[in-house]
Design a protein around this motif. Structure first.
Motif, short mmCIF file in Angstrom:
data_model
loop_
_atom_site.label_atom_id
_atom_site.label_comp_id
_atom_site.label_asym_id
_atom_site.label_seq_id
_atom_site.Cartn_x
_atom_site.Cartn_y
_atom_site.Cartn_z
N THR A 455 23.16 31.58 46.89
CA THR A 455 23.33 33.12 47.83
C THR A 455 24.13 33.17 48.48
OG1 THR A 455 21.85 33.58 48.77
CG2 THR A 455 21.63 33.79 46.35
N GLN B 104 16.48 30.01 45.09
CA GLN B 104 16.77 31.12 44.40
C GLN B 104 15.66 30.64 42.86
OE1 GLN B 104 17.54 34.68 44.90
NE2 GLN B 104 17.38 32.87 47.11
N ALA B 295 19.65 39.16 45.13
CA ALA B 295 19.02 37.73 45.20
C ALA B 295 16.85 37.95 46.01
CB ALA B 295 19.56 37.48 46.60
#
Lengths: 471, 431, 471, 431
Positions: A455, B104, B295
């Motif tokens: 991300t 993550q 996320a």
């Protein structure tokens, strides 16, 4: 696909695990439990097959970085290599299948492990009275301060109300003091990054229960006045507690006992290399002087002839864990220490060498607030005009886990780098190269980082403002 | 040289040169209390020798026998897939996900763990786990004090696991005893200054308690109600969130964790959203990244020690991420029906054994209290019975020390193991 | 960093593993071996530490895709989920530490596993005489054809010189025939994708030793004339050998014995789900009729009362492996079959359902050369003007492992898709969606694929022309 | 429903609908020989039950005892890191790297394996491994036939592992016997029509052979020389490539593979570059991708069965990728010095034991032949000795069937285990 939740990958009726057939009569819950105590609605759990579970959690793991994948110089966390022998040890069914409440005669092997580890930790610290029970470093702190409190209670000394905490301390230190009911009073640092001895001298009085020191401290600096510090406390009838998060800098080179420490906690997972598991489990074993020994949590392991048994220390604070501690990390630490023996000193030597090498190479480009010998970690500041956060995110794109940032609090834009002893010179050189390159990178570019991670930067405010902590 | 350090003598020389030192000893010239002798530890062993010692000591334990011990830790089936996932280096050797962009995987696992706990407990928000069940209990007690602004004082009964009570006492929580003579707690007489009322169900004695009554009693005196629940039982028992409780906590070990001589396990904690700021420990929340992509991140950090220091709501630093992963994988594999089946098998077998023991002249202590898979059976000499069981290759129940044996029966136990149990115990009792 | 070789990460003097101390007198090699037989130069092997090794091979693994990470519909390879219970079974030290030459009395557990698996495989095929020794599918083929040859030798029938192989066969079939010394003669396919019976009838004569058939064949089609085929062969005194690569389509639905098969091999790793390990190890167990039983490799496991023992079949072709076969895969297959029992049929049912579902959904967009019922795999062709290779590379960017391409050879631009039974409808739907999207994607874009993988397309010619197969 | 299939009844119904069928049975309407009964197999077990059976049978084996058996498979230390790497799903559950873009991990491992084998053997090119040592030997024999354009016929002696010889014979290779009365082979009398001369060193009897003499003898008759070598021995013995051999092969099991009752192991094969097109099996080579980035790919595919079919140089389809990974990780962990130390420990211990046995009146059969860690000792009744050893908790040596026991000593054996060995054997011999 990778981003979706396990529950979204299921369908009603799918099953990921098959259980044995029932070989006795089926019992109906409605026949044995009052109806209103029975569940009215099925919980919204995933209904998935084993293939989906394995693929889901395998792919999730691939979105993590870890020591196994990259250099991870997270200051104060001692992210060293985790020897795989420890995992083999912990998987042994002779330990993994043991119930904590089996009678002592059935668990002599496990008790021997605990007893030997108690001895090892006593030798390494010089503090003879060990408890393996605290389940994490923070609980080791709490246990220690509870023991201090109980000591004063038993001594009838009701005036001890304050615990001193240097401004460089981990956040757990003042939080622990508060939990135990002490006021936490902060002590500043001197120009070397150590405890300001004069300030300490002024702060210590008959209300002082203890000073919570970390040594080497979170600036990576050895407390060179440690003896004076301990004398100041002892003269006031107070205790010197040491946060052992940084024991990786002390093994075989310094023992807390000789420095005047009365009680300390270990982070077995840090110093003796239990895998950190993404945040836990750990083990926060404590070691103390004979004076504090009677206050240890219940139970400790004692040896009587060839037999090992549990015993309750005389004036125990009681138990801090449901059972005897996190045996998995205990077993690993025992195995790790046995694989090193007195050569544990090499661990510390190489950890300190690595940190000083990074210090020497980054100095000049990065600011080093305490540019003297450091121990196993070094605190640096980015060049003027750059932010620690940006450098950290830039490191991600180089494939590194960033150091700890904005800690210790006493250093602005701090980056606390702990390379550990298990990294090679080549890795350090590559990392140093990346750090130097980032120092030359424009802020604009840095602020866009990371771009190569799973991300980009996250909106952390939104997470807190619109809390969504479940599906 | 130590065993896991790469440096050669050349490396060391070159690096010392870069630092401007002559020797490794010089790295410690600032240490006033330098240790001048070698540590008195046994000589270093190679991996093979060390693991041989592990095996030698492992054989000194009585393991891999049919087990009827519970009392807070349960001998349940641990699916093979769990170990495969936990051994992934990316989970095993990472730390707290301070850098969410490269964490993550771990963060989503926490989010899923929290979600599963929320689903099981019927409460809005769960944390990322705490050390163990006992610590979840004491953290809940401290939470009730903060929320009610009262001193930490809880009303509960002997039907709460005594180890949980002990840890509360260590942490300075006052515990007031309620009556539970018939194996279930009487909540009709709760003092009005308590911060919390604690109800464990199934209780330490295995009995299914009336959680709703506990919640009513708590709220009547302005206290909070905390339910302590075996998560497997929540597949069949009403979710505490639906019975009025404010906090649900418990030991997650039955969800796929090895017994491992008492740890590592994981404690779970769930509460109503309005209380979330007093919930200790890590919490993962959903957010988006700079590209708007979904996320996860650790959130509400303002509660925690590294931000708030002395004013944090707990000194807890990390969660039990790896064992929480075990619980998450377990719950995913089993699902609601699988968990229910675990409960059903355990209960069916436990009732079979209870009946067989009663037939053998060993009665239930609390014949009128409902139970699932754990119960107290009256016995003349529990220690002697356990010795006889050990001789028969069986790990007996928990000795309550008062002529009661607390017997736990999981889905692993077979009819023949139970028959052998009855046989061994009967012989001693008749002798 | 990720791309560099393990040797490049080392430095002379580094060590990744510590051995026990010597507890006897040191022997000098120069004192026990003539000098000229001793090594003159140290081999150029890596000199690295354990942390570096673990990180290196962990990161390399992350450049692989596998069933654990993605849908892997590689036709004819049966890439199904590998239950983790099998790995736990194989790691059991009671098996993993067993020496193959320990006396039979010491290895009764292992022999029982082998004996039971022999029985399971006999039941599943209907062919009573099993050998677990062949170490891979290709060796199972070879073993089978060696047995056929030996049969004819023993029968004094020297005129059998030819083995027939359908044009759809795996390449190993004709290669095997050649290795055994037979001429391999190809038989074409009929309009259903099956063996052309008329062509077969003409080809079979007194020189025919066997037909090597795959059933269902590599077009995914069941040989509907299988009985006629076997009769043709049997009438000519020849054998019908079946390549069992596709047994995943037959479990509990068809037994080779009833179809007239005389001998077959299993790929235990395919059908019974031993992890494929990146290409091996596997196990190519064979099963045969009583007629061929005496020719099986030496040894097989027999039971005598409660005892299990090795025995040499009467007219054995000899051994094909150093020891008793790949016991690891044998143990896993045994465990897998025990976890399924007669419900193995569900494996086949769901595998065939999945393949037909893909067939139904891709039909219309993709060309299906044999668009009837398929079994566990289906062969499709890209739309006119598109290349199988390009579609395959495009699938990589969707996160899928491509199907087998350009096989079977009888279908131009073939894509052989075997979804297996362990994939969910959602996974199939996503895959189908990707396939349909790729059918609409421009060739230019397709030819650039993959762009999201660890590498782009490789220069395979260069690899062969300038061979560099070592550091 | 089977255990690892996700489909629910709804899934099945929907999918059948899409296909246009009514029932699962309809999927088999084209099968003329449909099986109408259930397979006669024991009823399906849950994972837990199945693994309990595994444990039950495991306990019927005599394992985890000090072992003096070798004869082609060796009880060496397997470092823990190997298992951790082999269990990575990306290695474990992938297949042959047909799609190099998503298989670079596996391909680089093969490349590294090949490189290590090349380094150890002193030969230019190695393949990705074949099934096991015996198969490497027979493939080498067939290779010599193709290269010399002679019939497969090899000259060797009884000092070649008899199992290797048996496999060669199965594959139709003719074997001519050379003399080896004193434990080492006499290569002075090699027939001139052989395709290959095979020398195993250390030999089946543990003796260090004169590989150079074998190579000279082979080349004198226009044949190729094949050396069969324990890879661990190559840490100390001269690389066969430096002694004139054309092909080196062997069993890679000693490089970090569990004994596992005989497999899976891996055979290695190396040769000179000029012979590479006759080398069977997979080969990974270096190349670049479309961006010019270094990468690996299976190469020289034209030799193989899937391309060349009946004209392939072997029917071998895959390599033993996972066990080759074990060998690669092992060799990386040990390095040249570690391998040397393994050899040194083994040789030191073996010579200690040989001396002790001789002192006990049990002489070496080949006292004049050099050996490393395996040797033949003369004994009245080997079977009886092995029984006595088993009683002492020791797995004895290999019974040669002619009054000789082939004894292997690895780095795992301790002085006290060897003393116990001598003790147990002496008692029987004196009785």
């Amino acid at each position: 696909i990778l981003g979706s939740l396990i529950r979204d990958k299921g369908r009603e009726g799918r099953r990921g695990f098959t259980l044995p057939r029932n070989d006795v009569d089926d019992v109906e819950f409605s026949a044995i439990v009052p109806k209103e105590r029975l569940r009215s609605e099925k919980p919204g759990l995933p209904e998935v097959d084993e293939p989906t579970v394995v693929r889901h959690y395998t792919n999730l793991s691939r979105k993590n970085q870890a020591i196994d994948t990259t250099f991870y110089p997270l200051g104060s966390c001692t992210m060293k290599h985790n020897p795989r022998a420890n995992e083999v040890a912990a998987a042994n069914p002779g330990f993994a299948g043991l119930h904590p409440l089996q009678p002592e005669a059935q668990v002599q092997g496990a008790l021997q492990v605990m007893h030997e580890l108690q001895g090892f930790l006593a030798e390494i610290s010089g503090l003879p009275a060990v408890s393996l029970q605290p389940l994490a470093g923070a609980q080791g702190e709490l246990t220690s301060i509870l023991m201090v409190r109980k000591f004063f209670e038993e001594a009838g000394d009701a005036g001890r109300t304050t615990v001193l905490v240097p401004s460089t301390a981990h956040g757990t230190n003042p939080a622990t003091a508060s939990m135990v009911g002490y006021g936490a009073k902060e002590i500043g640092v001197d120009e070397h990054g150590g405890v300001d001895v004069e300030e300490l001298r002024e702060a210590v009085d008959e209300t002082t229960a203890a000073l919570m020191i970390t040594n080497p401290n979170t600036c990576g600096v050895y407390e060179r006045n440690i003896r004076e510090i301990s004398e100041i406390l002892h003269e006031a009838g107070a205790f010197l507690y040491m946060d052992g998060a940084n024991m990786n800098a002390n093994l075989g080179r310094m023992r807390p006992a000789e420095a005047g420490v009365d009680i300390m906690h270990y982070n077995l997972h840090k110093t003796f290399s239990t895998p950190h598991g993404g945040g836990g489990p750990g083990c926060g074993a404590i070691a103390a002087t004979d004076v504090l020994a009677p206050f240890r949590p219940d139970p400790v392991v004692e040896r009587e002839g060839e037999e090992f048994r549990f015993a309750r220390p005389q004036k125990s604070i009681g138990r801090v864990a449901g059972f005897h501690g996190n045996f998995g990390p205990i077993l690993r630490a025992w195995n790790y220490i046995k694989m090193h023996g007195p050569e544990l000193r090499d661990v510390t030597d190489m950890a300190v060498l690595n940190a000083n090498y990074v210090r020497a190479k980054l100095g000049g480009t990065y600011r080093i607030p305490y540019n003297e010998l450091c121990k196993h970690e070094v605190v640096v500041q980015p060049p003027e005009g750059k932010k620690a956060l940006d450098i950290a995110k830039g490191l991600i794109d180089f494939g590194y886990h960033p150091p700890t940032i904005y800690f210790p609090l006493v250093v602005k834009e701090a980056m606390l780098i702990e390379p550990t002893e298990t990294e090679s010179k080549e890795t350090l050189d590559d990392f140093i190269g990346a750090m130097l390159e980032l120092a030359e990178t424009s802020n604009e570019e840095l602020q866009a980082a990371p771009t190569g991670a799973p991300t980009r930067r996250l909106d952390e405010t939104r997470a807190a403002r619109k809390l969504k902590a479940r599906w | 040289m130590a065993r896991f350090t790469p440096h050669t003598e050349d490396d060391v020389r070159e690096m010392l040169g870069a630092i401007g030192l002559d020797s490794v000893d010089d790295l410690f010239s600032d240490v006033p209390t330098k240790l001048e002798k070698d540590l008195d530890l046994p000589p270093a062993l190679s991996e093979y020798e060390a693991l041989r010692d592990v095996e030698t000591l492992a054989r000194k334990n009585s393991s891999e026998m049919p087990m009827f011990l519970g009392a807070g830790a349960y001998d349940r089936i641990v699916p093979s897939a769990i170990g495969a996932m936990l051994s992934r280096g990316e989970y095993l050797t990472a730390y707290t996900p301070y850098q969410p962009e490269i964490s993550q995987g771990g963060l989503q696992v926490i989010f899923e763990f929290q979600s599963m706990i929320s689903e099981l407990t019927g409460l809005e928000v769960a944390n990322a786990s705490v050390y163990d069940g006992a610590n979840a209990v004491v953290e809940a007690a401290l939470m009730t004090a903060r929320l009610t602004k009262r001193d930490p004082k809880v009303a509960t009964s002997k039907a709460l696991n005594p180890r949980y009570r002990e840890v509360m006492e260590t942490y300075g929580v006052e515990v007031v005893d309620l009556n539970c003579d018939n194996g279930t707690t009487d909540f009709s007489d709760v003092p009005d200054d308590v911060s919390g009322v604690f109800v464990q169900s199934p209780s330490f004695f295995g009995t299914v308690e009336d959680i709703g009554a506990a919640a009513e009693a708590a709220h009547a005196v302005g206290a909070l109600c905390v339910a302590v629940c075996d998560p497997v039982s929540l597949a069949v028992l009403e979710a505490p969130g639906n019975l009025g409780v404010d906090v649900a906590v418990g030991e997650a070990q039955p969800l796929g964790m090895n017994l491992s001589f008492g740890g590592p396990y994981a404690g779970y904690m769930a509460t109503r959203e309005k209380y979330v700021r007093q919930l200790p420990g890590r919490i993962a929340g959903e957010t988006v990244d700079a590209d708007g992509k979904l996320a996860y991140v650790l959130t509400l950090r303002g509660r925690e020690q590294d931000i708030r220091r002395a004013r944090a709501n707990s000194n807890i630093c990390t969660n039990q991420a790896l064992t929480a992963l075990a619980a998450t994988v377990y719950t995913a594999l089993l699902g609601p029906e699988g968990l229910r089946e675990v409960a059903h098998l355990s209960a069916s077998k436990a009732h079979y054994l209870a009946v067989r023991l009663a037939e053998a002249g060993l009665p239930l202590r609390y014949p009128d209290a409902p139970f699932l898979w754990e119960f107290v059976v009256e016995m003349e000499d529990v220690a002697k019975a356990n010795e006889a069981l050990l001789e028969a290759g069986i790990v007996g129940g928990y000795d309550l020390g008062d002529g009661g044996m607390l017997v736990a029966v999981t889905e692993k136990r077979t009819r023949s193991e139970m028959d052998a149990f009855v046989e061994a115990v009967r012989e001693v009792t008749n002798a």
